[in-house]
Each structure stands twice: as structure tokens, then as C-alpha cells.
Design a protein around this motif. Structure first.
Motif, PDB file in Angstrom:
ATOM      1  N   GLU A 158       0.892  -1.214  -0.115  1.00  0.00           N
ATOM      2  CA  GLU A 158       0.040  -0.139  -0.096  1.00  0.00           C
ATOM      3  C   GLU A 158       0.758   1.134  -0.043  1.00  0.00           C
ATOM      4  OE1 GLU A 158      -2.593  -0.404   3.367  1.00  0.00           O
ATOM      5  OE2 GLU A 158      -3.468  -2.100   2.552  1.00  0.00           O
ATOM      6  N   THR A 159       2.198   1.131   0.415  1.00  0.00           N
ATOM      7  CA  THR A 159       2.864   2.301   0.604  1.00  0.00           C
ATOM      8  C   THR A 159       4.358   2.310  -0.283  1.00  0.00           C
ATOM      9  OG1 THR A 159       4.086   1.716   2.283  1.00  0.00           O
ATOM     10  CG2 THR A 159       2.084   2.801   2.923  1.00  0.00           C
ATOM     11  N   ASP A 160       4.942   3.317  -0.495  1.00  0.00           N
ATOM     12  CA  ASP A 160       6.186   3.112  -1.003  1.00  0.00           C
ATOM     13  C   ASP A 160       7.233   2.716   0.080  1.00  0.00           C
ATOM     14  OD1 ASP A 160       6.827   5.225   0.294  1.00  0.00           O
ATOM     15  OD2 ASP A 160       6.597   6.638  -1.477  1.00  0.00           O
ATOM     16  N   PHE A 161       8.443   3.229  -0.079  1.00  0.00           N
ATOM     17  CA  PHE A 161       9.521   2.725   1.080  1.00  0.00           C
ATOM     18  C   PHE A 161       9.123   2.836   2.434  1.00  0.00           C
ATOM     19  CE2 PHE A 161      12.105   3.857  -2.639  1.00  0.00           C
ATOM     20  CZ  PHE A 161      12.776   2.851  -2.782  1.00  0.00           C
ATOM     21  N   SER A 162       9.493   2.004   3.369  1.00  0.00           N
ATOM     22  CA  SER A 162       9.331   1.977   4.765  1.00  0.00           C
ATOM     23  C   SER A 162       9.750   3.147   5.231  1.00  0.00           C
ATOM     24  CB  SER A 162       9.875   0.587   5.383  1.00  0.00           C
ATOM     25  OG  SER A 162       9.850   1.132   6.902  1.00  0.00           O
ATOM     26  N   ARG A 163       9.037   3.936   6.077  1.00  0.00           N
ATOM     27  CA  ARG A 163       9.720   4.998   6.829  1.00  0.00           C
ATOM     28  C   ARG A 163      10.074   4.830   8.330  1.00  0.00           C
ATOM     29  NH1 ARG A 163       9.502   7.151   2.258  1.00  0.00           N
ATOM     30  NH2 ARG A 163       7.757   8.024   1.410  1.00  0.00           N
ATOM     31  N   GLU A 164      10.600   3.548   8.624  1.00  0.00           N
ATOM     32  CA  GLU A 164      11.280   3.288   9.818  1.00  0.00           C
ATOM     33  C   GLU A 164      12.352   4.044  10.408  1.00  0.00           C
ATOM     34  OE1 GLU A 164      11.402  -0.676  11.363  1.00  0.00           O
ATOM     35  OE2 GLU A 164       9.222  -1.126  10.546  1.00  0.00           O
ATOM     36  N   GLU A 165      13.377   4.452   9.110  1.00  0.00           N
ATOM     37  CA  GLU A 165      14.670   4.845   9.560  1.00  0.00           C
ATOM     38  C   GLU A 165      14.747   6.099   8.524  1.00  0.00           C
ATOM     39  OE1 GLU A 165      17.058   4.294  11.831  1.00  0.00           O
ATOM     40  OE2 GLU A 165      15.713   2.686  12.620  1.00  0.00           O
ATOM     41  N   VAL A 166      14.483   7.492   8.927  1.00  0.00           N
ATOM     42  CA  VAL A 166      14.395   8.471   8.193  1.00  0.00           C
ATOM     43  C   VAL A 166      15.408   9.492   8.998  1.00  0.00           C
ATOM     44  CG1 VAL A 166      13.117  10.359   7.066  1.00  0.00           C
ATOM     45  CG2 VAL A 166      12.184   7.894   7.319  1.00  0.00           C
ATOM     46  N   ALA A 167      16.606  10.073   7.927  1.00  0.00           N
ATOM     47  CA  ALA A 167      17.161  11.305   8.620  1.00  0.00           C
ATOM     48  C   ALA A 167      16.332  12.591   8.972  1.00  0.00           C
ATOM     49  CB  ALA A 167      18.059  11.562   7.505  1.00  0.00           C
ATOM     50  N   SER A 168      16.588  13.185  10.047  1.00  0.00           N
ATOM     51  CA  SER A 168      15.773  14.426  10.517  1.00  0.00           C
ATOM     52  C   SER A 168      16.026  15.476   9.407  1.00  0.00           C
ATOM     53  CB  SER A 168      16.312  14.762  11.801  1.00  0.00           C
ATOM     54  OG  SER A 168      17.552  15.001  11.927  1.00  0.00           O
ATOM     55  N   ARG A 169      17.037  15.785   8.558  1.00  0.00           N
ATOM     56  CA  ARG A 169      17.465  16.644   7.689  1.00  0.00           C
ATOM     57  C   ARG A 169      17.901  16.279   6.530  1.00  0.00           C
ATOM     58  NH1 ARG A 169      21.584  17.564  11.861  1.00  0.00           N
ATOM     59  NH2 ARG A 169      23.579  17.144  10.888  1.00  0.00           N
ATOM     60  N   PRO A 170      17.956  16.929   5.284  1.00  0.00           N
ATOM     61  CA  PRO A 170      18.377  16.577   4.021  1.00  0.00           C
ATOM     62  C   PRO A 170      19.887  16.094   4.109  1.00  0.00           C
ATOM     63  CG  PRO A 170      17.346  18.681   3.781  1.00  0.00           C
ATOM     64  CD  PRO A 170      17.442  18.266   5.272  1.00  0.00           C
ATOM     65  N   PRO A 171      20.242  14.881   3.390  1.00  0.00           N
ATOM     66  CA  PRO A 171      21.606  14.583   3.567  1.00  0.00           C
ATOM     67  C   PRO A 171      22.534  15.438   3.089  1.00  0.00           C
ATOM     68  CG  PRO A 171      20.339  13.021   2.175  1.00  0.00           C
ATOM     69  CD  PRO A 171      19.509  14.055   2.841  1.00  0.00           C
ATOM     70  N   ARG A 172      23.946  15.684   3.478  1.00  0.00           N
ATOM     71  CA  ARG A 172      24.803  16.521   3.164  1.00  0.00           C
ATOM     72  C   ARG A 172      25.014  16.076   1.557  1.00  0.00           C
ATOM     73  NH1 ARG A 172      30.023  15.815   6.348  1.00  0.00           N
ATOM     74  NH2 ARG A 172      28.166  16.119   7.765  1.00  0.00           N
ATOM     75  N   GLY A 173      25.406  17.338   0.854  1.00  0.00           N
ATOM     76  CA  GLY A 173      25.474  17.304  -0.785  1.00  0.00           C
ATOM     77  C   GLY A 173      24.468  17.087  -1.562  1.00  0.00           C
ATOM     78  N   PHE A 174      22.984  17.067  -1.145  1.00  0.00           N
ATOM     79  CA  PHE A 174      21.842  17.037  -1.860  1.00  0.00           C
ATOM     80  C   PHE A 174      20.952  18.231  -1.671  1.00  0.00           C
ATOM     81  CE2 PHE A 174      23.046  12.700  -0.987  1.00  0.00           C
ATOM     82  CZ  PHE A 174      22.844  11.934  -2.112  1.00  0.00           C
ATOM     83  N   ASN A 175      20.369  18.445  -2.892  1.00  0.00           N
ATOM     84  CA  ASN A 175      19.714  19.711  -2.868  1.00  0.00           C
ATOM     85  C   ASN A 175      18.262  19.487  -2.096  1.00  0.00           C
ATOM     86  OD1 ASN A 175      17.956  21.809  -3.607  1.00  0.00           O
ATOM     87  ND2 ASN A 175      17.910  21.674  -5.701  1.00  0.00           N
ATOM     88  N   PRO A 176      18.298  20.427  -0.845  1.00  0.00           N
ATOM     89  CA  PRO A 176      17.048  20.353  -0.079  1.00  0.00           C
ATOM     90  C   PRO A 176      15.757  20.203  -0.735  1.00  0.00           C
ATOM     91  CG  PRO A 176      18.782  21.810   0.818  1.00  0.00           C
ATOM     92  CD  PRO A 176      19.257  21.604  -0.560  1.00  0.00           C
ATOM     93  N   ASP A 177      15.752  21.024  -2.028  1.00  0.00           N
ATOM     94  CA  ASP A 177      14.328  21.019  -2.828  1.00  0.00           C
ATOM     95  C   ASP A 177      14.440  20.157  -3.790  1.00  0.00           C
ATOM     96  OD1 ASP A 177      13.804  23.490  -1.372  1.00  0.00           O
ATOM     97  OD2 ASP A 177      15.197  24.654  -2.564  1.00  0.00           O
ATOM     98  N   HIS A 178      15.287  18.904  -3.697  1.00  0.00           N
ATOM     99  CA  HIS A 178      14.744  17.881  -4.462  1.00  0.00           C
ATOM    100  C   HIS A 178      13.515  17.249  -4.341  1.00  0.00           C
ATOM    101  CE1 HIS A 178      15.467  14.016  -6.790  1.00  0.00           C
ATOM    102  NE2 HIS A 178      16.811  14.495  -7.248  1.00  0.00           N
ATOM    103  N   SER A 179      12.916  16.887  -5.595  1.00  0.00           N
ATOM    104  CA  SER A 179      11.712  16.419  -5.672  1.00  0.00           C
ATOM    105  C   SER A 179      11.697  15.101  -5.015  1.00  0.00           C
ATOM    106  CB  SER A 179      11.158  16.391  -7.127  1.00  0.00           C
ATOM    107  OG  SER A 179      11.882  15.317  -8.058  1.00  0.00           O
ATOM    108  N   ASP A 180      12.552  14.408  -4.833  1.00  0.00           N
ATOM    109  CA  ASP A 180      12.416  12.948  -4.245  1.00  0.00           C
ATOM    110  C   ASP A 180      13.142  13.220  -2.755  1.00  0.00           C
ATOM    111  OD1 ASP A 180      10.825  11.609  -6.130  1.00  0.00           O
ATOM    112  OD2 ASP A 180      12.757  11.542  -7.176  1.00  0.00           O
ATOM    113  N   MET A 181      13.171  14.347  -2.177  1.00  0.00           N
ATOM    114  CA  MET A 181      13.780  14.392  -1.049  1.00  0.00           C
ATOM    115  C   MET A 181      13.439  13.498   0.226  1.00  0.00           C
ATOM    116  SD  MET A 181      16.249  15.441   0.964  1.00  0.00           S
ATOM    117  CE  MET A 181      17.126  16.360  -0.366  1.00  0.00           C
ATOM    118  N   GLU A 182      11.945  13.113   0.137  1.00  0.00           N
ATOM    119  CA  GLU A 182      11.558  12.262   1.178  1.00  0.00           C
ATOM    120  C   GLU A 182      12.184  10.710   1.016  1.00  0.00           C
ATOM    121  OE1 GLU A 182       9.706  13.022   3.915  1.00  0.00           O
ATOM    122  OE2 GLU A 182      10.187  14.968   3.088  1.00  0.00           O
TER     123      GLU A 182
END
Length: 191
Positions: A158-182
Motif C-alpha cells: 500500500e505504501t512506497d518505501f518503509s519510513r522506519e529509518e529517516v534522517a531528520s534533515r536532508p543528507p549532505r551534498g543533496f539539494n534540499p528542494d529535490h523532488s524526491d527528498m523524502e
């Protein structure tokens, strides 16, 4: 053989036992409701999937075993596991990295699952693996978008990737506005 309504309750009961002879005394129920159906499932998965993923390992040794070895029993604690699982994956060339795998588990007492779990993907990747996956998503995640939009896939998951382990902020080196930031903030890639 098929699982029955007794499978989950048997595993729950087994996980509460401190008598090392309990499993032998309940061998017939164990074989009928837990071990037999689990071995049958493992054999069916191997028959159906090995032609597609011939380089993957389909474990057979120890499948369906719930009795803990003596060195895993804490004094006065349970002598049996209250869960079963099988993980099918391509053998890793490094002891520090895992490969994506398929997982089937009967986890009646492990929150948040509490039941049967079917999953697939990359669980607990190493730092370099995580970076490679994130870079691939940042470049082009169309394959994932297509997979998660597929009606047959959505009917099972029913969902896409599991959300059990998620960083609290955008990973270093990636555009924070990237369309797939989640997705880029994920630390595991499984569903």
C-alpha cells in the motif's frame, strides 16, 4: 502444508516457555502449525523464484527452528523464539555490506508488525551503499516511481518505501528542494 489460525498463537506460547522440554512435548502441533508450513513456504519460494534470481541464496538449513541454543537462553528466560523468518538474498562479497533481499517473517509479538511480514529491498545498508542508492535516486528515480505506481504492486504494497529509518534533515551534498527528498532522507530502502 498451510499455516493455520493456530500458528501465531503457538509461536506466542512458545516464546513464553521456560521449560526446555516444552517443544518436545508439543512436537506434533509444532510440526503441523509452524515448522511444516514454513518449510513448505520456503520450498515454494525457491521453486518459483530461483529461475528468476539464480544467483540468490535460498536457505534450507535451520528453516522453521524455534528452539534457542543453550548459549542464547538467558537464565530463567524463554527457551524458544516467538517468531520465524526467512531472508533470500544474493551472497555479499563484503562482510560490511548487505545485498537487497526478500524477507518473509511471522512476527506475532514484534511491534509494529504483529503478524505476517513480506518485505523486499535493502535493509541496513552500509554508508557507501546508502550514498550510492541516494545518488541513483537523485539522478533518476523514474524506475521507483513506475514501480510504486504499478497497480499490481500497489495491490500488494500500500505504501512506497518503509519510513522506519529517516534522517531528520536532508543528507549532505543533496539539494534540499529535490523532488524526491523524502526518499533521499531514508536510511533503509525496503517495502
Amino acid at each position: 502444508m498451510k499455516f493455520s489460525s493456530r500458528t501465531l498463537s503457538f509461536l506466542t506460547e512458545a516464546g513464553q516457555q521456560t521449560d526446555p522440554n516444552w517443544l518436545e512435548e508439543n512436537q506434533a502441533a509444532y510440526e503441523a502449525h509452524v515448522r511444516g508450513p514454513f518449510i513448505d513456504l520456503a520450498e515454494r519460494l525457491k521453486t518459483a523464484l530461483q529461475p528468476i534470481v539464480s544467483d540468490y541464496h535460498f536457505p534450507v538449513k535451520g528453516i522453521g527452528r524455534i528452539k534457542k541454543t543453550a548459549n542464547h537462553v538467558v537464565s530463567g528466560g524463554p527457551c524458544c523464539k516467538d517468531w520465524l523468518s526467512i531472508s533470500i538474498s544474493k551472497p555479499s562479497e563484503s562482510r560490511f555490506e548487505r545485498n537487497p533481499h526478500l524477507f518473509f517473517g511471522i512476527l506475532p509479538n514484534i511491534p509494529p508488525y504483529k503478524g505476517v511480514v513480506v518485505a523486499g529491498g535493502l535493509f541496513m545498508p552500509s554508508g557507501p551503499q546508502l550514498k550510492r542508492v541516494r545518488n541513483a535516486i537523485a539522478r533518476d528515480a523514474q524506475a521507483f516511481h513506475a514501480l510504486f505506481a504499478d497497480p499490481a504492486f500497489k495491490a500488494r504494497f500500500e505504501t512506497d518505501f518503509s519510513r522506519e529509518e529517516v534522517a531528520s534533515r536532508p543528507p549532505r551534498g543533496f539539494n534540499p528542494d529535490h523532488s524526491d527528498m523524502e526518499w533521499l532522507k531514508l536510511k533503509d530502502f525496503w517495502w
